[in-house]
Motif scaffolding. Sequence first.
Motif, mmCIF file in Angstrom:
data_model
loop_
_atom_site.group_PDB
_atom_site.id
_atom_site.type_symbol
_atom_site.label_atom_id
_atom_site.label_comp_id
_atom_site.label_asym_id
_atom_site.label_seq_id
_atom_site.Cartn_x
_atom_site.Cartn_y
_atom_site.Cartn_z
ATOM 1 N N VAL A 765 21.598 59.999 20.189
ATOM 2 C CA VAL A 765 22.563 59.807 21.285
ATOM 3 C C VAL A 765 23.662 58.815 20.931
ATOM 4 C CG1 VAL A 765 20.989 60.445 23.151
ATOM 5 C CG2 VAL A 765 21.046 58.071 22.357
ATOM 6 N N ASN A 766 23.419 57.953 19.927
ATOM 7 C CA ASN A 766 24.460 56.988 19.549
ATOM 8 C C ASN A 766 25.712 57.685 19.051
ATOM 9 O OD1 ASN A 766 22.982 54.606 20.138
ATOM 10 N ND2 ASN A 766 21.821 54.856 18.251
ATOM 11 N N VAL A 767 25.529 58.849 18.443
ATOM 12 C CA VAL A 767 26.685 59.609 17.937
ATOM 13 C C VAL A 767 27.579 60.063 19.092
ATOM 14 C CG1 VAL A 767 27.368 61.620 16.565
ATOM 15 C CG2 VAL A 767 25.288 60.362 15.984
ATOM 16 N N ARG A 768 26.987 60.279 20.256
ATOM 17 C CA ARG A 768 27.751 60.794 21.398
ATOM 18 C C ARG A 768 28.753 59.778 21.934
ATOM 19 N NH1 ARG A 768 22.926 63.942 24.782
ATOM 20 N NH2 ARG A 768 21.886 64.804 22.947
ATOM 21 N N SER A 769 28.607 58.503 21.531
ATOM 22 C CA SER A 769 29.576 57.500 21.973
ATOM 23 C C SER A 769 30.976 57.810 21.432
ATOM 24 C CB SER A 769 29.137 56.106 21.524
ATOM 25 O OG SER A 769 29.040 56.040 20.118
ATOM 26 N N PHE A 770 31.042 58.549 20.308
ATOM 27 C CA PHE A 770 32.345 58.953 19.780
ATOM 28 C C PHE A 770 33.065 59.899 20.735
ATOM 29 C CE2 PHE A 770 29.961 58.032 15.780
ATOM 30 C CZ PHE A 770 30.722 56.946 15.389
ATOM 31 N N GLY A 771 32.311 60.591 21.572
ATOM 32 C CA GLY A 771 32.889 61.480 22.586
ATOM 33 C C GLY A 771 33.052 60.795 23.923
ATOM 34 N N HIS A 772 33.074 59.439 23.892
ATOM 35 C CA HIS A 772 33.269 58.620 25.099
ATOM 36 C C HIS A 772 32.183 58.873 26.138
ATOM 37 C CE1 HIS A 772 37.133 57.467 23.449
ATOM 38 N NE2 HIS A 772 37.425 58.744 23.280
ATOM 39 N N ARG A 773 30.963 59.082 25.655
ATOM 40 C CA ARG A 773 29.819 59.235 26.554
ATOM 41 C C ARG A 773 28.858 58.074 26.344
ATOM 42 N NH1 ARG A 773 27.694 65.359 25.975
ATOM 43 N NH2 ARG A 773 28.182 65.016 23.775
ATOM 44 N N ASN A 774 28.260 57.618 27.427
ATOM 45 C CA ASN A 774 27.353 56.477 27.383
ATOM 46 C C ASN A 774 26.021 56.894 26.762
ATOM 47 O OD1 ASN A 774 25.488 54.425 27.941
ATOM 48 N ND2 ASN A 774 26.564 53.831 29.808
ATOM 49 N N PRO A 775 25.650 56.318 25.611
ATOM 50 C CA PRO A 775 24.390 56.724 24.959
ATOM 51 C C PRO A 775 23.168 56.535 25.849
ATOM 52 C CG PRO A 775 25.734 55.432 23.448
ATOM 53 C CD PRO A 775 26.394 55.351 24.785
ATOM 54 N N LEU A 776 23.130 55.444 26.616
ATOM 55 C CA LEU A 776 21.974 55.198 27.471
ATOM 56 C C LEU A 776 21.843 56.270 28.553
ATOM 57 C CD1 LEU A 776 19.584 53.442 28.315
ATOM 58 C CD2 LEU A 776 21.173 52.051 29.679
ATOM 59 N N GLU A 777 22.973 56.636 29.176
ATOM 60 C CA GLU A 777 22.933 57.676 30.212
ATOM 61 C C GLU A 777 22.533 59.022 29.605
ATOM 62 O OE1 GLU A 777 23.190 57.257 33.457
ATOM 63 O OE2 GLU A 777 23.328 55.115 33.031
ATOM 64 N N GLU A 778 23.037 59.290 28.399
ATOM 65 C CA GLU A 778 22.664 60.532 27.714
ATOM 66 C C GLU A 778 21.169 60.545 27.398
ATOM 67 O OE1 GLU A 778 24.804 63.233 26.644
ATOM 68 O OE2 GLU A 778 25.984 62.282 28.220
ATOM 69 N N TYR A 779 20.652 59.370 27.003
ATOM 70 C CA TYR A 779 19.222 59.252 26.697
ATOM 71 C C TYR A 779 18.385 59.484 27.949
ATOM 72 C CZ TYR A 779 14.880 57.085 24.979
ATOM 73 O OH TYR A 779 13.584 56.830 24.616
ATOM 74 N N LYS A 780 18.831 58.942 29.077
ATOM 75 C CA LYS A 780 18.104 59.122 30.335
ATOM 76 C C LYS A 780 18.059 60.600 30.733
ATOM 77 C CE LYS A 780 19.067 54.595 32.413
ATOM 78 N NZ LYS A 780 19.818 53.880 33.481
#
Length: 818
Positions: A765-780
């Motif tokens: 999910v850390n990679v998704r931060s490049f798409g301006h998405r919150n890794p923690l929210e994506e993980y949840k």
Amino acid sequence: MVHFQTPYEVCLLLFYWTTSSVLWKNRPKPFHFAIVDEVDSVLIDEGRNPLLISGEASKDAARYPVAAKVAELLIRGLHYNVELKDNSVELTEEGIALAEMALETNDLWDENDPWARFVMNALKAKEFYRRNVQYIVRNGKALIINELTGRVEEKRRWSEGIHQAVEAKEGLKIQADSVVVAQITYQSLFKLYPKLSGMTGTAKTEEKEFLKMFQMPVIEVPPNLPNIRKDLPIQAFATARGKWENVREEVEYMFRQGRPVLVGTTSVENSEYLSDLLKERKIPHNVLNARPKYAAREAEIVAQAGRKYAITISTNMAGRGTDIILGGNPKMLAKEVIEDSLLSFLTQEAPDVEVDGEPTSQKVLSKIKIGSASLALLARTALMAKYVSKGEGKSWTYQNAKSMISESVEMSQSTDWKELEKLANEQSEMYPLGPTIALAYLSVLKDCEAHCLSEGSEVKRLGGLHVIGTSLHESRRIDNQLRGRAGRQGDPGSTRFMVSLQDEMFQKFNFDTEWAVRLISKITNDEDIPIEGDAIVKQLLALQINAEKYFFGIRKSLVEFDEVLEVQRKHVYDLRQLILTGDIESCSQHVFQYMQAVVDEIVFGNVNALKHPSKWNLGKLLKEFIGISGRLLDDSFAGISEETLLKALAQLHELSSVDINNFYLPNLPTPPNAFRGIRRKTSSLKRWLAICSDDSARDGRYRVTANLLRKYLGDFLIASYLDAVQESGYDDAYVKEIERAVLVKTLDCFWRDHLINMNRLSSAVNVRSFGHRNPLEEYKIDGCRFFISMLSATRRLTVESLLRYWSSPMESQELFVS
């Protein structure tokens, strides 16, 4: 009841209770209140990595040596790049091409022939895991050195294949891969206690973190006596060579004065490098690090570290929870005198340096004056030891002889002098060696106390213990722990830190070394001359604060991610204990709930309550329903077609009322009459009420029809299962043991897989931060989806396993396929 345990033991206790396959009678008491010693070490230093309990996994041991050879071919900067801060490796296009050519594969990430993980781990082992720094090799094993304590941790292994990669690099026997069985962080573990407190001498710099993460304010307790220690300015050097030369010169200068010196190093490698420099100048000293020959004599080395002329080179082993007494520790010195006097009489076995350690250096230390009374007792004890060893035919090993002396010393602490004299003079068939050694020890102890008091006064006059730090740590707390060895209890002392711009921390956190080099070059062209000043000190402190912020971010992220897993972990462990502690009826209810849930999932996947049943996927529904039951429903549903089911549902829709207690679909098989008795009828009715109140079912014109279909299929499946169990002829107790075993083992199997998936997700999910998405929210979001899928798969496999077992119990060799 009060329990004294290490945090690791508390964690193991919790894991054993929550992962045991049988009901554990001595379950842990409810969590009430915890007092944590060295609380900053436990909650902050150890808080970067989760605690894992692992089990054996795949047998891919042969791939690790091959990957290690490939890693040797790859060149840093050309074939791969490294990030020191987070210990990550990235292959370049050239590196991928060379690795694929060496391994004769078309794709490192091929699922059928995966090599990427092994190559990446081999590169990490090559770059980040250094012998005598992160680990030592002993008896054919790679043993981890705790970077914070400097001690070997024999029971720990690195996860995710890193330890196997290190073993391959060193040419050691490779142990099997491990799979995570249970996982928790120290932070989550101690948050289970409603009340939490702790004590430490170095928490002030982390005051905000304790308050934010644990709601624990830090209260500073004033010292018993004023602190008169002198903390000298930090000295910076352009090169590591210049730093080590100055460390050696300062040690030599203090040695000529007679002051005791403690030198703190960050690794085994550095401590032995400095030891070699001092040997060149013929300066006697002791080394304390993770090597067995040194670690075995830790207590003796620390006991001597405050004596006049004592030089001690240590890793962080002497950094926390250690009191260095100026003039020496009289109890330890008295024990050494006893051992030196008696061991040669008790045993003929020579000490094993690797097990018992090297003798401590005492070349220039003043000799302890032993009084005539003590000498007489020692002579008597030595004579008795000689007779015991030869006359009574006792043959002690070196370790047994040392244990005998230790037990006698302990006896002297718990028995008064008169009682010991009585035991020593008692007439018996056996020589009273233990009481005699205890008497000799107490007599020698008085002499040692007088000697240490006198020598301690002389050391204080000279300025006390001088501490030298050879590198700044990633936290100011660790530096303060080393400083805290000097100036204890109002004693005089001094500290000095020496650093070089080539130290690992400066490279790891991208310190502007060019700026520092320019500053140093303006002042001097000699790399051996240290630089002191506010400008350089401010830069170094700013670097440490940045490092602390970085690691705080890691801990904060770890806790936030683990909080997501904590909810899931609590659900699984509570469910597990409910299964293990429940009675026979409770176990049956779990099985019935699983069966109804599986039926509901099949219906929801093929039915739309908004549409007419003719639009439903009834063929697939029948196929899935018959598929989960194995041979159990072959006879009953063999002739039922999609058209038959559709016709039955159409007739059902036209009915104005139904008898829910004896419900079945028109023209379809009637469920076996298994719901006899109040309990089973009540259970059936409760399931129907649960179906009616189910919020997950879609509203629509045909919702009632869909609910009745769920009820009919659920009743049929459960009733058929009960019939099969009854026909098997086994008693209720055996049946419930089978059900309990299948429920628990299936849950454990899928929970282990779920932990692996969640660990992979946390990295992805850390990679998704490049798409301006919150890794923690994506993980949840994804973690919740994974968990729901895991529970669904657990229920289905449990139901399939039980139906398959009872449809042909004699043929079933295993309860389920893991």
